[in-house]
Design a protein around this motif. Structure first.
Motif, PDB file in Angstrom:
ATOM      1  N   ARG A  80       0.835  -1.193   0.000  1.00 31.67           N
ATOM      2  CA  ARG A  80       0.000   0.000   0.000  1.00 31.67           C
ATOM      3  C   ARG A  80       0.874   1.248   0.000  1.00 31.67           C
ATOM      4  O   ARG A  80       1.914   1.287   0.664  1.00 31.67           O
ATOM      5  N   LEU A  81       0.426   2.264  -0.701  1.00 31.66           N
ATOM      6  CA  LEU A  81       1.024   3.584  -0.559  1.00 31.66           C
ATOM      7  C   LEU A  81       0.679   4.149   0.813  1.00 31.66           C
ATOM      8  O   LEU A  81      -0.421   3.908   1.339  1.00 31.66           O
ATOM      9  N   VAL A  82       1.605   4.902   1.382  1.00 35.49           N
ATOM     10  CA  VAL A  82       1.331   5.605   2.627  1.00 35.49           C
ATOM     11  C   VAL A  82       0.633   6.913   2.272  1.00 35.49           C
ATOM     12  O   VAL A  82       1.158   7.726   1.504  1.00 35.49           O
ATOM     13  N   GLU A  83      -0.560   7.108   2.816  1.00 37.48           N
ATOM     14  CA  GLU A  83      -1.356   8.287   2.470  1.00 37.48           C
ATOM     15  C   GLU A  83      -0.889   9.474   3.309  1.00 37.48           C
ATOM     16  O   GLU A  83      -1.509   9.866   4.294  1.00 37.48           O
ATOM     17  N   THR A  84       0.227  10.051   2.894  1.00 36.61           N
ATOM     18  CA  THR A  84       0.776  11.208   3.591  1.00 36.61           C
ATOM     19  C   THR A  84      -0.026  12.466   3.270  1.00 36.61           C
ATOM     20  O   THR A  84      -0.827  12.494   2.320  1.00 36.61           O
ATOM     21  N   ASP A  85       0.212  13.516   4.050  1.00 33.52           N
ATOM     22  CA  ASP A  85      -0.499  14.769   3.800  1.00 33.52           C
ATOM     23  C   ASP A  85      -0.220  15.285   2.390  1.00 33.52           C
ATOM     24  O   ASP A  85      -1.125  15.749   1.689  1.00 33.52           O
ATOM     25  N   GLY A  86       1.064  15.197   1.969  1.00 33.45           N
ATOM     26  CA  GLY A  86       1.412  15.686   0.648  1.00 33.45           C
ATOM     27  C   GLY A  86       0.773  14.891  -0.473  1.00 33.45           C
ATOM     28  O   GLY A  86       0.312  15.464  -1.473  1.00 33.45           O
ATOM     29  N   LEU A  87       0.741  13.570  -0.333  1.00 30.32           N
ATOM     30  CA  LEU A  87       0.117  12.741  -1.368  1.00 30.32           C
ATOM     31  C   LEU A  87      -1.384  13.009  -1.442  1.00 30.32           C
ATOM     32  O   LEU A  87      -1.961  13.049  -2.545  1.00 30.32           O
ATOM     33  N   ILE A 119       6.370  21.069   2.103  1.00 25.93           N
ATOM     34  CA  ILE A 119       7.057  20.003   1.389  1.00 25.93           C
ATOM     35  C   ILE A 119       6.297  18.702   1.597  1.00 25.93           C
ATOM     36  O   ILE A 119       5.463  18.593   2.497  1.00 25.93           O
ATOM     37  N   LYS A 120       6.611  17.722   0.764  1.00 32.40           N
ATOM     38  CA  LYS A 120       5.956  16.419   0.894  1.00 32.40           C
ATOM     39  C   LYS A 120       6.906  15.434   1.570  1.00 32.40           C
ATOM     40  O   LYS A 120       7.932  15.040   1.015  1.00 32.40           O
ATOM     41  N   SER A 121       6.564  15.055   2.785  1.00 30.03           N
ATOM     42  CA  SER A 121       7.289  14.012   3.502  1.00 30.03           C
ATOM     43  C   SER A 121       6.694  12.672   3.097  1.00 30.03           C
ATOM     44  O   SER A 121       5.493  12.450   3.267  1.00 30.03           O
ATOM     45  N   VAL A 122       7.528  11.767   2.546  1.00 27.34           N
ATOM     46  CA  VAL A 122       6.977  10.598   1.865  1.00 27.34           C
ATOM     47  C   VAL A 122       6.881   9.336   2.723  1.00 27.34           C
ATOM     48  O   VAL A 122       6.328   8.334   2.282  1.00 27.34           O
ATOM     49  N   ALA A 123       7.423   9.346   3.928  1.00 27.16           N
ATOM     50  CA  ALA A 123       7.294   8.200   4.847  1.00 27.16           C
ATOM     51  C   ALA A 123       7.702   6.892   4.190  1.00 27.16           C
ATOM     52  O   ALA A 123       6.999   5.892   4.273  1.00 27.16           O
ATOM     53  N   GLY A 156      -3.192   7.157  10.553  1.00 25.53           N
ATOM     54  CA  GLY A 156      -3.012   8.486  11.135  1.00 25.53           C
ATOM     55  C   GLY A 156      -1.564   8.716  11.482  1.00 25.53           C
ATOM     56  O   GLY A 156      -0.665   8.015  11.004  1.00 25.53           O
ATOM     57  N   LYS A 157      -1.320   9.698  12.347  1.00 26.63           N
ATOM     58  CA  LYS A 157       0.032  10.090  12.709  1.00 26.63           C
ATOM     59  C   LYS A 157       0.377   9.644  14.123  1.00 26.63           C
ATOM     60  O   LYS A 157      -0.496   9.526  14.983  1.00 26.63           O
ATOM     61  N   PHE A 158       1.667   9.425  14.332  1.00 31.02           N
ATOM     62  CA  PHE A 158       2.207   9.127  15.660  1.00 31.02           C
ATOM     63  C   PHE A 158       3.304  10.153  15.907  1.00 31.02           C
ATOM     64  O   PHE A 158       4.318  10.169  15.199  1.00 31.02           O
ATOM     65  N   ASP A 159       3.112  11.032  16.920  1.00 27.63           N
ATOM     66  CA  ASP A 159       4.017  12.172  17.069  1.00 27.63           C
ATOM     67  C   ASP A 159       4.580  12.343  18.484  1.00 27.63           C
ATOM     68  O   ASP A 159       5.023  13.436  18.841  1.00 27.63           O
TER      69      ASP A 159
END
Length: 480
Positions: A80-87, A119-123, A156-159
């Motif tokens: 699966r693609l990681v659904e980042t904010d940038g994507l 910027i797009k962080s791609v994880a 989601g995110k883990f921060d």
């Protein structure tokens, strides 16, 4: 794909268009029954045509997680693609909006929608388990992305509770003696680095911050019982600046007048620091490190600086050349580096005559003396193959090297090897080596299981897909 000039968009690197969920993947041989869990591995997989395909960098593709699930001697697979904010922002308009962080496109980004990240962080660098969650990681943001352990959907995110503003590493390390997982956060705008560790619940148990006299790109670090160890090379890094990535420039900077590096030690308990000067080289990844009396032993892969000249653009050459010019970086070499805490001297020796990267130990020995290391390498290349062509087991006690080529007739391309100890193992190499290989003859990939103590023998199992897994970066075995 999109260009015939860029090797990082073709062949084994070509982005995978489809997302699969496959049950009962074909297996040659027999999967050890005690291997119940999943091998997660991630890498770049550009979804939309890049702003400038000819200058696209391998590290900039959208993160895609691949997982081989093993249970009761059978295998299944998903990606699966990681659904980042940038994507998500790019999906909303149906095309690329972001420049790559490293590959300078030479053109500015278009105006972004309101609220979109700069910027797009791609994880797409690594996958770990922490606090019962599966996390996929990058190194330019203050958070990771959580994915579903089974279908790989982005949750989601883990921060870490929002406690960090800097760029958190994609190379965490686990201290199996203390139960801690070790991280660092780098803020080149504030010129600060913070080491921190968590318990198994993901709660922060230690934090040590230090001022930085430099603004380095720092991809990995290592640790011993007392210290965190950082080697900083000649590349500076400004992914968050408005002056670089949004304007089509690489976030990597290189000053040919300041090529020597530095080493930083941070005491894990007191936070006391010590700096050392080193020569012109950059450390890619660390296999392990440990202390003996007044010395710190560091085993790592290193690229020397050669052909130094004005105007070098590191994104064109690191880690592998994109252009047909003499590279300022050597091929990656396996080094043993010794830091003498008493004299302040740092020495090194090259080990083996092969090229090596993606080094991993038996992780139970991390931070303590080990005997064996596993890595992807280049040795006795056949034909016109490019990239890695073998996996190597190196014996630090005897100096012996063992090579696994997988195919007797032509070169196949391996990824990062992951060591999994057998249950109840009492010997360091009593376990399995798990690894994804690309077969150019089939244009398809397979997960291979080797017996670590019969490393150059026939594989125990080959789990064969009918499609390729683009050559990527890091991952881990996560047991059920």
């Amino acid at each position: 794909m999109w260009t015939n000039k860029n090797p990082f968009l073709q062949g084994p690197y070509e982005p995978l268009v489809n997302e699969f969920q496959i049950e009962n993947v074909h297996v040659e041989g027999e999967i050890p029954r005690e291997l119940n869990g999943a091998l997660y591995r991630t890498g770049g997989n550009q979804h939309f045509k890049p702003m400038n395909p000819d200058q696209f960098h391998w590290f900039d593709g959208d993160g895609m997680v691949h997982a081989f699930f093993l249970r009761d001697g059978k295998a299944s697979y998903a990606n699966r693609l990681v659904e980042t904010d940038g994507l998500k922002v790019e999906r909303s308009v149906g095309h690329a909006l972001y420049n790559g962080i490293l590959g300078g496109s030479g053109q500015p980004q278009p105006e972004l929608p309101e609220g979109a990240p700069l910027i797009k962080s791609v994880a797409g660098i690594n996958v770990i388990k922490l606090a019962g969650k599966v996390l996929t990681m990058h190194e330019v943001d203050s958070f990771y992305y959580e994915i579903d352990a089974h279908n790989l959907d982005t949750l989601g995110k883990f921060d870490f509770g929002g406690q960090f503003k800097g760029m958190i590493t994609a190379h965490s390390h686990q201290d199996h003696k203390t139960g801690e997982t070790l991280f660092f956060s780098l803020d080149n705008e504030r010129k600060e680095l913070e080491y921190f560790s968590t318990n198994q619940q993901g709660e922060i148990v230690c934090r040590q911050k230090t001022a930085m006299p430099i603004t380095p790109w720092c991809h990995d670090f290592t640790f011993t019982e007392d210290f965190c160890v950082f080697f900083f090379g000649p590349i500076s890094f400004f992914p968050r600046s408005k002056d670089y990535v949004p304007k089509g420039k690489s976030a990597w900077l290189f000053d040919d007048k300041a090529v020597n590096g530095k080493v930083l030690l941070i005491h894990r308990k007191t936070g006391q620091t010590r700096w050392f000067d080193i020569g012109p080289y950059t450390v890619g990844h660390y296999l392990n490190s440990y202390q003996i009396d007044d010395k710190i032993i560091v085993d790592a892969t290193v690229q020397n600086l050669i052909n130094i000249r004005p105007g070098i653009r590191p994104e064109n050459f690191f880690p592998f050349p994109l252009v047909d010019e003499p590279s300022p970086f050597s091929d990656p070499e396996l080094w043993r580096i010794v830091i003498d805490l008493k004299t302040g001297n740092i020495t090194h020796d090259r080990l083996g005559d092969f090229s090596a990267e993606f080094v991993r130990p038996n992780e139970l020995f991390y931070g303590r003396k080990h005997r064996y290391g596993y890595m992807a390498g280049v040795n006795n290349r056949r034909g016109d193959s490019k990239g890695f062509n073998c996996t190597i087991k190196y014996d630090y006690l005897t100096g012996a090297s063992y090579f696994q080529y997988l195919n007797p007739d032509y070169d196949m391309l391996p990824g990062e090897p992951i060591f999994v100890p057998k249950k109840g193992a009492t010997v360091e190499d009593d376990g399995y080596v798990l690894q994804v290989w690309y077969d150019p003859a089939r244009n398809a990939s397979e997960m291979v299981i080797l017996a670590a103590d019969d490393f150059d023998g026939a594989p125990l199992a080959r789990i064969k897909l009918d499609h390729h897994v683009p050559l990527g970066f890091h991952g881990n075995w996560i047991a059920d």
